[in-house]
Design a protein around this motif. Structure first.
Motif, short mmCIF file in Angstrom:
data_model
loop_
_atom_site.label_atom_id
_atom_site.label_comp_id
_atom_site.label_asym_id
_atom_site.label_seq_id
_atom_site.Cartn_x
_atom_site.Cartn_y
_atom_site.Cartn_z
N PRO A 210 0.61 -1.18 -0.19
CA PRO A 210 0.17 -0.03 -0.03
C PRO A 210 0.85 1.23 0.02
O PRO A 210 0.45 2.37 -0.63
N GLU A 211 2.02 1.36 0.62
CA GLU A 211 2.87 2.34 0.82
C GLU A 211 3.84 2.37 -0.77
O GLU A 211 4.20 1.39 -1.10
N GLY A 212 3.86 3.70 -1.12
CA GLY A 212 4.68 3.68 -2.31
C GLY A 212 4.41 3.66 -3.63
O GLY A 212 5.14 3.43 -4.69
N ARG A 213 3.02 3.45 -3.94
CA ARG A 213 2.50 2.96 -5.21
C ARG A 213 2.53 4.38 -5.94
O ARG A 213 2.25 5.59 -5.38
N GLY A 214 2.98 4.23 -7.24
CA GLY A 214 3.20 5.40 -8.06
C GLY A 214 2.28 5.70 -8.96
O GLY A 214 0.96 5.19 -8.92
N VAL A 215 2.58 6.75 -9.76
CA VAL A 215 1.41 7.32 -10.62
C VAL A 215 0.92 6.30 -11.45
O VAL A 215 -0.30 6.51 -12.11
N ASN A 216 1.63 5.27 -11.62
CA ASN A 216 1.26 4.29 -12.89
C ASN A 216 0.65 3.06 -12.25
O ASN A 216 0.35 1.87 -12.61
N PHE A 217 0.13 3.20 -10.86
CA PHE A 217 -0.56 2.05 -10.23
C PHE A 217 -2.03 2.04 -10.76
O PHE A 217 -2.92 2.57 -9.92
N LYS A 218 -2.14 1.44 -11.77
CA LYS A 218 -3.69 1.26 -12.44
C LYS A 218 -3.57 0.36 -13.51
O LYS A 218 -2.17 0.12 -14.04
N GLU A 219 -4.48 -0.11 -13.98
CA GLU A 219 -4.52 -0.80 -15.19
C GLU A 219 -4.08 -0.34 -16.42
O GLU A 219 -4.22 0.80 -16.64
N PRO A 220 -3.23 -0.78 -17.37
CA PRO A 220 -2.62 -2.44 -17.10
C PRO A 220 -1.34 -2.57 -16.63
O PRO A 220 -0.87 -3.58 -16.48
N PHE A 221 -0.80 -1.37 -16.10
CA PHE A 221 0.50 -1.66 -15.39
C PHE A 221 0.62 -2.29 -14.21
O PHE A 221 1.81 -2.87 -13.89
N ASP A 222 -0.56 -2.48 -13.50
CA ASP A 222 -0.45 -3.12 -12.32
C ASP A 222 -1.08 -4.61 -12.25
O ASP A 222 -1.03 -5.39 -11.42
N THR A 223 -1.16 -5.21 -13.65
CA THR A 223 -1.70 -6.37 -13.99
C THR A 223 -0.90 -7.10 -15.00
O THR A 223 -0.58 -8.44 -14.97
N ASP A 224 -0.11 -6.30 -15.78
CA ASP A 224 0.81 -6.95 -16.72
C ASP A 224 1.94 -6.00 -16.90
O ASP A 224 1.85 -4.88 -17.34
N ALA A 225 3.30 -6.53 -16.84
CA ALA A 225 4.42 -5.99 -16.86
C ALA A 225 5.18 -6.37 -18.27
O ALA A 225 5.15 -7.75 -18.28
N VAL A 226 5.39 -5.63 -19.08
CA VAL A 226 5.99 -6.00 -20.42
C VAL A 226 7.44 -5.64 -20.49
O VAL A 226 7.82 -4.66 -20.43
#
Length: 383
Positions: A210-226
């Protein structure tokens, strides 16, 4: 430090810590099997000098991550006596050399094309799993030293860091105690574009701290990393080491782009050529940044590279003979995951051993005894 030369660019390593820890970090660059074996030689000499046991952090990319992954997995089995691992050959050299006798890249490309639902990067991970890591996860790495396996997140354009305590992209967030397979982490780090890249990693949003989540903590960045090769972002694995430790040792097994009189006009081969130009320029800038940082006293340590010439260091007495016309041939070895014969393996290990020895005794441990000879005396560094 290293061979001084015309290396006067100011350091611009992003986010350098003002007060790094009084620790020792080792950076292992990319460069396929060439770098993998070159780094084995450097680690061999570091072990003899007692510096392997002093490491607090190992940061790696691409081919360097293969070596680092094996070292990390086998770390708890190393039998240190007076600071020297007596079973270094069995625990690191033997498994890495066994892999160097296998061709992975061609097989992975063909399988990735022909097998439905499988990517090339997944097939590379399968090969690492078979030959090196089995089902070990990041939790099999030691608590100390900290091993950081770096990949590049193509979605956000920054590093994706794999380690035992966490994996993270600072623009997305941090996943504590990840159970990603070591084979997958190393495959992501060595997913050389465009052929072996990308590796797609499935993520579970609730697993992020929960701490340190960044500006891209949202789909699809938090469900799939390329993810792609760590060298796309940081081809020496410097960033996490330079920010954290006062003493930074850099082993660079990266190649050098060769002049090409006739450049292809089709977009695929031209894109590959452009990528090589960018990589070559970034690597040279990183090298200059590092050496300038040593010269200004911002960090202690030394840089050595597969393209170095030992004469430029002012080699200490007892340095091993490494004619530049022979080491240049080794540096020109193709950046592949392709089987190498035993002699080439031994020469690359010998060269990493010899140039690490010169750099360490010249700039870090001047009172250390000279080596008794190459690890593989009959092979030397060429003929």
């Amino acid at each position: 430090m290293n061979d001084p030369g015309p290396l006067t660019q100011p350091p611009v390593v992003a986010g350098v810590a003002e007060q790094p820890e009084q620790g020792v970090a080792l950076c292992l660059s990319g460069g396929g099997y060439r770098a993998m074996l070159f780094h084995v030689g450097a680690l061999w000499r570091l072990n003899e000098l007692g510096w392997l046991a002093k490491l607090d952090r190992v940061s790696s990319v691409s081919g360097g991550s293969i070596t680092a992954g094996v070292l990390g997995l086998h770390w708890s089995s190393l039998e240190f006596s007076s600071g020297v691992a007596r079973n270094f050959d069995d625990e690191l050299v033997a498994p890495v050399r066994a892999l160097a006798g296998e061709t992975i890249d061609v097989w992975a490309v063909l399988a990735g094309i022909l097998i439905p639902g499988k990517s090339v990067a997944q097939m590379v991970a399968a090969a690492y799993r078979k030959h090196l890591f089995k089902t070990a996860t990041l939790q099999a790495l030691p608590d100390a030293p900290r091993f950081v396996i770096n990949a590049t997140n193509l979605q956000t354009g920054v590093l994706w860091r794999f380690s035992k305590p966490f994996m993270a992209d600072y623009t997305v967030g941090l996943v504590p105690n990840p159970t990603v397979e070591l084979a997958s982490a190393v495959a992501a780090s060595s997913a050389f574009p465009p052929i072996l890249s990308p590796l797609r990693l499935k993520l579970d949003p609730p697993s992020f701290s929960p701490e340190g989540r960044g500006v891209n903590f949202k789909e699809p960045f938090d469900t799939d990393a390329v993810l792609s090769d760590g060298g796309v972002y940081d081809n020496l694995g410097l960033e996490t080491a330079w920010k954290s430790c006062k003493t930074v040792l850099v082993s660079d097994g990266g190649g050098q782009m060769q002049a090409e009189p006739s450049v292809h006009g089709d977009w695929i081969r031209q894109a590959i050529r452009v990528n090589s130009v960018i990589d070559n320029q970034v690597r040279d800038l990183r090298k200059r940044e590092t050496i300038a940082g040593y010269q200004r006293g911002e960090r202690d340590g030394s840089y050595w590279g597969i393209r170095s010439e030992t004469a430029s260091f002012g080699p200490p007495p007892g340095s091993l003979p490494c004619p530049p016309q022979q080491t240049a041939v080794l540096a020109a070895t193709a950046t592949r995951l392709c089987a190498m014969d035993a002699i080439l393996q031994e020469r690359l290990i010998n060269w990493g051993y010899a140039v690490c020895d010169v750099a360490m005794r010249r700039w870090v441990e001047p009172q250390a005894p000279a080596p008794g000879g190459f690890p593989y005396p009959d092979a030397g560094v060429g003929e």
